[in-house]
Design a protein around this motif. Structure first.
Motif, PDB file in Angstrom:
ATOM      1  N   PHE A 291     -67.818  22.487 -14.210  1.00 57.09           N
ATOM      2  CA  PHE A 291     -67.822  21.369 -15.145  1.00 57.09           C
ATOM      3  C   PHE A 291     -69.106  21.426 -15.973  1.00 57.09           C
ATOM      4  CE2 PHE A 291     -66.344  19.679 -10.934  1.00 57.09           C
ATOM      5  CZ  PHE A 291     -64.981  19.770 -11.186  1.00 57.09           C
ATOM      6  N   GLN A 292     -68.999  21.132 -17.269  1.00 57.94           N
ATOM      7  CA  GLN A 292     -70.208  21.017 -18.077  1.00 57.94           C
ATOM      8  C   GLN A 292     -70.927  19.702 -17.770  1.00 57.94           C
ATOM      9  OE1 GLN A 292     -70.717  22.113 -22.186  1.00 57.94           O
ATOM     10  NE2 GLN A 292     -68.670  23.011 -22.276  1.00 57.94           N
ATOM     11  N   ILE A 293     -70.163  18.631 -17.699  1.00 54.45           N
ATOM     12  CA  ILE A 293     -70.745  17.309 -17.455  1.00 54.45           C
ATOM     13  C   ILE A 293     -69.905  16.572 -16.423  1.00 54.45           C
ATOM     14  CG2 ILE A 293     -71.391  15.080 -18.466  1.00 54.45           C
ATOM     15  CD1 ILE A 293     -71.749  16.407 -21.119  1.00 54.45           C
ATOM     16  N   ILE A 294     -70.579  15.961 -15.442  1.00 53.15           N
ATOM     17  CA  ILE A 294     -69.923  15.143 -14.422  1.00 53.15           C
ATOM     18  C   ILE A 294     -70.251  13.680 -14.718  1.00 53.15           C
ATOM     19  CG2 ILE A 294     -69.791  14.607 -11.956  1.00 53.15           C
ATOM     20  CD1 ILE A 294     -70.850  17.528 -11.496  1.00 53.15           C
ATOM     21  N   ILE A 295     -69.212  12.866 -14.843  1.00 51.25           N
ATOM     22  CA  ILE A 295     -69.401  11.451 -15.161  1.00 51.25           C
ATOM     23  C   ILE A 295     -69.007  10.597 -13.952  1.00 51.25           C
ATOM     24  CG2 ILE A 295     -68.721   9.528 -16.651  1.00 51.25           C
ATOM     25  CD1 ILE A 295     -70.326  11.644 -18.109  1.00 51.25           C
ATOM     26  N   PRO A 296     -69.960   9.968 -13.286  1.00 52.76           N
ATOM     27  CA  PRO A 296     -69.618   9.049 -12.188  1.00 52.76           C
ATOM     28  C   PRO A 296     -69.227   7.683 -12.744  1.00 52.76           C
ATOM     29  CG  PRO A 296     -71.998   9.278 -12.377  1.00 52.76           C
ATOM     30  CD  PRO A 296     -71.413  10.131 -13.457  1.00 52.76           C
ATOM     31  N   VAL A 297     -68.379   6.956 -12.000  1.00 54.37           N
ATOM     32  CA  VAL A 297     -67.930   5.644 -12.479  1.00 54.37           C
ATOM     33  C   VAL A 297     -68.829   4.504 -12.014  1.00 54.37           C
ATOM     34  CG1 VAL A 297     -65.528   6.388 -12.687  1.00 54.37           C
ATOM     35  CG2 VAL A 297     -66.318   5.337 -10.544  1.00 54.37           C
ATOM     36  N   SER A 298     -69.877   4.831 -11.258  1.00 52.95           N
ATOM     37  CA  SER A 298     -70.845   3.804 -10.848  1.00 52.95           C
ATOM     38  C   SER A 298     -72.174   4.466 -10.534  1.00 52.95           C
ATOM     39  CB  SER A 298     -70.347   3.026  -9.621  1.00 52.95           C
ATOM     40  OG  SER A 298     -70.326   3.856  -8.470  1.00 52.95           O
ATOM     41  N   ASP A 299     -73.236   3.664 -10.538  1.00 55.40           N
ATOM     42  CA  ASP A 299     -74.556   4.194 -10.214  1.00 55.40           C
ATOM     43  C   ASP A 299     -74.622   4.647  -8.755  1.00 55.40           C
ATOM     44  OD1 ASP A 299     -75.361   3.625 -12.799  1.00 55.40           O
ATOM     45  OD2 ASP A 299     -76.247   1.687 -12.278  1.00 55.40           O
ATOM     46  N   ILE A 300     -73.962   3.901  -7.879  1.00 53.52           N
ATOM     47  CA  ILE A 300     -73.933   4.283  -6.467  1.00 53.52           C
ATOM     48  C   ILE A 300     -73.305   5.658  -6.307  1.00 53.52           C
ATOM     49  CG2 ILE A 300     -72.745   3.802  -4.273  1.00 53.52           C
ATOM     50  CD1 ILE A 300     -73.240   0.844  -4.751  1.00 53.52           C
ATOM     51  N   LEU A 301     -72.210   5.884  -6.999  1.00 49.56           N
ATOM     52  CA  LEU A 301     -71.521   7.178  -6.918  1.00 49.56           C
ATOM     53  C   LEU A 301     -72.392   8.299  -7.459  1.00 49.56           C
ATOM     54  CD1 LEU A 301     -68.946   8.644  -6.148  1.00 49.56           C
ATOM     55  CD2 LEU A 301     -67.981   8.037  -8.366  1.00 49.56           C
ATOM     56  N   SER A 302     -73.140   8.032  -8.515  1.00 44.25           N
ATOM     57  CA  SER A 302     -74.050   9.033  -9.069  1.00 44.25           C
ATOM     58  C   SER A 302     -75.071   9.479  -8.021  1.00 44.25           C
ATOM     59  CB  SER A 302     -74.770   8.460 -10.291  1.00 44.25           C
ATOM     60  OG  SER A 302     -75.642   9.412 -10.864  1.00 44.25           O
TER      61      SER A 302
ATOM     62  N   LYS B 129     -78.230  18.613 -12.481  1.00 45.49           N
ATOM     63  CA  LYS B 129     -78.431  18.830 -13.920  1.00 45.49           C
ATOM     64  C   LYS B 129     -77.153  18.631 -14.726  1.00 45.49           C
ATOM     65  CE  LYS B 129     -77.771  23.874 -13.636  1.00 45.49           C
ATOM     66  NZ  LYS B 129     -78.408  25.188 -13.903  1.00 45.49           N
ATOM     67  N   HIS B 130     -76.013  18.567 -14.028  1.00 42.28           N
ATOM     68  CA  HIS B 130     -74.737  18.369 -14.725  1.00 42.28           C
ATOM     69  C   HIS B 130     -74.255  16.918 -14.669  1.00 42.28           C
ATOM     70  CE1 HIS B 130     -74.086  22.639 -15.434  1.00 42.28           C
ATOM     71  NE2 HIS B 130     -74.455  22.870 -14.189  1.00 42.28           N
ATOM     72  N   ILE B 131     -74.966  16.077 -13.915  1.00 38.70           N
ATOM     73  CA  ILE B 131     -74.540  14.675 -13.805  1.00 38.70           C
ATOM     74  C   ILE B 131     -74.947  13.928 -15.065  1.00 38.70           C
ATOM     75  CG2 ILE B 131     -74.723  12.529 -12.507  1.00 38.70           C
ATOM     76  CD1 ILE B 131     -75.334  14.202 -10.016  1.00 38.70           C
ATOM     77  N   GLY B 132     -73.960  13.372 -15.737  1.00 44.25           N
ATOM     78  CA  GLY B 132     -74.202  12.639 -16.972  1.00 44.25           C
ATOM     79  C   GLY B 132     -74.350  11.150 -16.717  1.00 44.25           C
TER      80      GLY B 132
ATOM     81  N   VAL C  89     -70.494  11.342 -25.038  1.00 44.65           N
ATOM     82  CA  VAL C  89     -70.566  12.489 -24.117  1.00 44.65           C
ATOM     83  C   VAL C  89     -69.904  13.703 -24.751  1.00 44.65           C
ATOM     84  CG1 VAL C  89     -69.728  13.398 -21.918  1.00 44.65           C
ATOM     85  CG2 VAL C  89     -70.654  11.074 -22.031  1.00 44.65           C
ATOM     86  N   TYR C  90     -68.743  13.523 -25.336  1.00 41.93           N
ATOM     87  CA  TYR C  90     -68.012  14.650 -25.950  1.00 41.93           C
ATOM     88  C   TYR C  90     -68.865  15.338 -27.030  1.00 41.93           C
ATOM     89  CZ  TYR C  90     -63.754  12.590 -23.853  1.00 41.93           C
ATOM     90  OH  TYR C  90     -62.820  12.087 -22.988  1.00 41.93           O
ATOM     91  N   GLN C  91     -69.654  14.544 -27.761  1.00 42.14           N
ATOM     92  CA  GLN C  91     -70.457  15.103 -28.839  1.00 42.14           C
ATOM     93  C   GLN C  91     -71.526  16.066 -28.326  1.00 42.14           C
ATOM     94  OE1 GLN C  91     -71.676  11.363 -30.849  1.00 42.14           O
ATOM     95  NE2 GLN C  91     -70.777  12.261 -32.689  1.00 42.14           N
ATOM     96  N   THR C  92     -71.905  15.934 -27.059  1.00 42.99           N
ATOM     97  CA  THR C  92     -72.982  16.789 -26.515  1.00 42.99           C
ATOM     98  C   THR C  92     -72.458  18.126 -26.004  1.00 42.99           C
ATOM     99  OG1 THR C  92     -72.787  15.951 -24.227  1.00 42.99           O
ATOM    100  CG2 THR C  92     -74.156  14.690 -25.759  1.00 42.99           C
ATOM    101  N   LEU C  93     -71.120  18.281 -25.963  1.00 45.73           N
ATOM    102  CA  LEU C  93     -70.539  19.478 -25.355  1.00 45.73           C
ATOM    103  C   LEU C  93     -70.718  20.706 -26.213  1.00 45.73           C
ATOM    104  CD1 LEU C  93     -67.200  17.964 -24.059  1.00 45.73           C
ATOM    105  CD2 LEU C  93     -69.154  18.657 -22.669  1.00 45.73           C
ATOM    106  N   THR C  94     -70.793  21.853 -25.546  1.00 44.20           N
ATOM    107  CA  THR C  94     -70.799  23.145 -26.220  1.00 44.20           C
ATOM    108  C   THR C  94     -69.433  23.779 -25.997  1.00 44.20           C
ATOM    109  OG1 THR C  94     -73.157  23.398 -25.756  1.00 44.20           O
ATOM    110  CG2 THR C  94     -71.927  25.372 -26.380  1.00 44.20           C
TER     111      THR C  94
END
Length: 358
Positions: free
Chosen positions: A154-165, A177-180, A352-357
């Motif tokens: 995955f380029q970016i991992i998006i958690p749905v809560s701060d606890i999950l992050s 480094k991949h956690i957004g 987030v999508y705008q930051t993707l390569t």
């Protein structure tokens, strides 16, 4: 269907006097419909994204009609599990033009540009359950999910809560480094529920009632003899042993389609989950102006602090009863409701999508 979908090049669209690049986005999820927490998230997110972008969903099953503007792509055959579904996604991707296409997965084993992490990571609390680690199956599953989190999947991992992050970073430190940014679920605008005069009904909702803490709520009710409990989600035959503990003071509604039926019967929602990535029912209650009392291990606690009480999961029953009484009392002032439109969620993903390569 052949499983091959050719997508158009980027276009430009004008929204609210701001020019957005019209993106092509494919979401992957096994079941697409408003059937559960993750599925609801995907449904509402894709619905909002489709207003300004070309959105498709690769899935095995669709429950209900897809949102306007969302195209459905299906594999040639249904899979037996998440692993085989990820294989179906990979085969499909090999046969489709992916120029300027964003792949956004909601299943943990599907390689993608963006992966939204919806649930507590496998094995999070298993250090306290040593007997599970004796099983070879546990170790195989652990290795499978660990490999899925390795760099490049995955380029970016998006958690749905701060606890999950925090949980992801702890279990998979190599993925930090991949956690957004955290992108919590939205909630549709709700009409406030009128205040009840009695003010002594505690609500609990959740099909997975053991993990979400119903047994803990029963102990709380035992310590609050003037209160009754209303339960939505589980069928009554699963709860008979709990009903017997507080005879006459528990009302089991079972599964209900209209949650307003449940919310209109309660004065406070109690959610003492031992592990909960977010907890949509908490947001639904707060959006209706109903106070909440949740455990500090519930993802929605990051928002619940403003609309009720957050209690340590290890706290005493007395601490929980005090928090419930305080939350109900403070809510009588009125006018405090949780607002988080799904349009905001869509806009955050656009960032987030705008930051993707690609």
């Amino acid at each position: 269907m052949s499983g091959i979908l050719r997508l158009e090049k980027h276009r430009q669209t004008q929204v609210s006097n701001v020019t957005l690049s019209r993106m092509q986005i494919v979401h992957t999820v096994r079941e697409f419909g408003r059937t559960g927490g993750m599925e609801q998230y995907v449904w509402r997110l894709t619905s909002e994204l489709a207003v300004n972008h070309d959105v498709s969903v690769f899935c095995e099953k669709v429950v209900g009609d897809p949102p306007d503007g969302v195209r459905v792509i299906r594999p040639t055959a249904n899979s037996k599990n998440v692993q085989s579904f990820s294989t179906s996604v990979r085969v499909w991707r090999q046969g489709v033009s992916q120029d300027n296409v964003i792949i956004h997965s909601h299943q943990s084993l599907c390689a993608s540009d963006v992966f939204t992490f919806h649930s507590t990571p496998f094995g999070w609390l298993d250090n306290k359950k040593w007997w599970k680690k004796i099983s070879p199956k546990w170790w195989l599953t652990h290795r499978m999910y660990k490999n899925a989190m390795k760099s490049g999947v995955f380029q970016i991992i998006i958690p749905v809560s701060d606890i999950l992050s925090e949980q992801i970073a702890t279990l998979y430190p190599f993925s930090k480094k991949h956690i957004g940014p955290t992108i919590a679920p939205g909630v549709d605008f709700k009409t406030p529920i009128p205040r009840r005069t009695s003010g002594n009904a505690i609500g609990f909702a959740g099909r997975e009632w053991k993990r979400k803490g119903l047994e803990h709520v029963i102990h709380i009710i035992e310590a609050m003899p003037d209160y009754e409990l209303v339960v939505a989600g589980p069928p009554s035959d699963e709860l008979q042993h709990l009903v017997d503990q507080v005879q006459g003071r528990i009302h089991v509604l079972g599964w209900i389609a209209d949650m307003d039926t449940f919310f209109s019967k309660i004065d406070v929602l109690v959610h003492p989950a031992t592990e909960e990535a977010y907890g949509m029912v908490v947001a639904e209650a707060m959006a209706r102006g109903i106070p909440v009392v949740v455990s500090d291990t519930t993802g929605a606690a990051q928002h619940a602090k403003q609309f009720g009480k957050v209690v340590p999961i290890s706290a005493s029953i007395q601490a929980w009863t005090n928090a419930i009484n305080e939350a109900i009392f403070e809510s009588r002032k009125g006018g405090n409701r949780f607002l988080r439109p799904w349009r905001n969620v869509s806009d955050e993903y656009y960032g987030v999508y705008q930051t993707l390569t690609l």
